[in-house]
Design an enzyme around this catalytic site. Structure first.
Site, PDB file in Angstrom:
ATOM      1  CG  ASN A  92     -61.462  27.566 -31.126  1.00  0.00           C
ATOM      2  OD1 ASN A  92     -61.898  27.389 -29.997  1.00  0.00           O
ATOM      3  ND2 ASN A  92     -61.790  28.627 -31.834  1.00  0.00           N
ATOM      4  CG  ASP A  93     -64.238  23.655 -31.795  1.00  0.00           C
ATOM      5  OD1 ASP A  93     -64.606  24.638 -31.121  1.00  0.00           O
ATOM      6  OD2 ASP A  93     -64.533  23.502 -32.993  1.00  0.00           O
ATOM      7  CB  VAL A  94     -58.836  19.893 -30.079  1.00  0.00           C
ATOM      8  CG1 VAL A  94     -59.425  19.426 -31.393  1.00  0.00           C
ATOM      9  CG2 VAL A  94     -57.728  20.907 -30.315  1.00  0.00           C
ATOM     10  CE1 TYR A 119     -67.372  21.390 -39.288  1.00  0.00           C
ATOM     11  CE2 TYR A 119     -67.480  19.985 -37.347  1.00  0.00           C
ATOM     12  CZ  TYR A 119     -67.861  20.267 -38.642  1.00  0.00           C
ATOM     13  OH  TYR A 119     -68.741  19.437 -39.279  1.00  0.00           O
ATOM     14  CB  ALA A 120     -67.900  23.284 -32.052  1.00  0.00           C
TER      15      ALA A 120
END
Length: 231
Positions: free
Chosen positions: A157-159, A197-198
């Site tokens: 996701n965030d990456v 996570y963010a």
């Protein structure tokens, strides 16, 4: 116990290893150690990325994706935490092998902090006997996405959130990410539109060239393998 030199040395080695991993994580997230430990990551990032924040998301199925993958000349696979949770590394390798039999060039794009810790994805893929020379880190692979027919994002996701580059006010602004959106087509395998996570929205999910395959990573890969074998 403190007089046992072996225990003291072992403790020092464990502590040093933890410090090295922490430094790698901080560098990969473009964050200081203090920010990682004490800041509320994503608190001003514009919401939690729930499904009500998205418009224009295009969903797909294994049946629709199979012909697309069969015709692809180059496929990049981006593993993430969702792959680890589903224990889908063996099915991931099976799909990669099948794509190669169809004539595609297959490689794996590894973000330094994908998963629970640096190196998590490397360990999982090694467990599935994925050849090491097919694994590429962020700096090595980012220039390849623009030349890729299909990128498969597996539970990451965030990456791979373009906000890290496009939005200077984002909670992840400046964080090095995988430029998956530069591919001709991006297939995102994810159980839902929930945030990572963010805690922020991922603009990738709304991209014109993105297809969302809503499923558990292992089940999705099983279905893709089945559909491709039936073509």
């Amino acid at each position: 116990m403190l007089q046992n030199n072996l225990l003291i040395v072992a403790g020092m080695l464990v502590g040093a290893a933890g410090l090295i991993l922490t430094q790698i994580m901080c560098k990969a997230m473009n964050r200081s150690l203090g920010n990682v430990l004490f800041a509320k990551f994503g608190e001003d990032g514009g919401g939690g990325g729930g499904s009500d924040e998205y418009t224009g998301v295009t969903s797909t199925t294994a049946e629709e994706l199979a012909p697309l993958l069969e015709a692809a000349g180059k496929v990049l696979i981006v593993p993430g935490y969702g792959l680890a949770v589903a224990q889908a590394q063996h099915k991931c390798r099976e799909l990669g092998d099948l794509l190669e039999k169809e004539g595609a060039e297959v490689a794996y794009a590894i973000h330094p902090v994908a998963g629970r810790m640096p190196g998590h994805m490397n360990v999982l893929l090694a467990e599935a006997d994925v050849e090491y020379d097919k694994l590429f880190d962020l700096d090595q692979i980012n220039g390849e996405f623009s030349q890729t027919d299909v990128t498969i994002v597996l539970g990451a996701n965030d990456v791979c959130n373009p906000a890290a580059i496009r939005d200077p006010e984002s909670a992840i602004a400046g964080m090095p990410v995988l430029n998956v959106w530069e591919s001709q087509t991006v297939v995102v395998i994810k159980r839902s539109l929930s945030a990572g996570y963010a805690g922020i929205k991922n603009e990738l999910f709304e991209a014109d060239n993105a297809l969302m395959f809503f499923a558990d990573a292992k089940k999705a890969l099983e279905d893709l393998v089945t559909e491709m074998k039936e073509l």
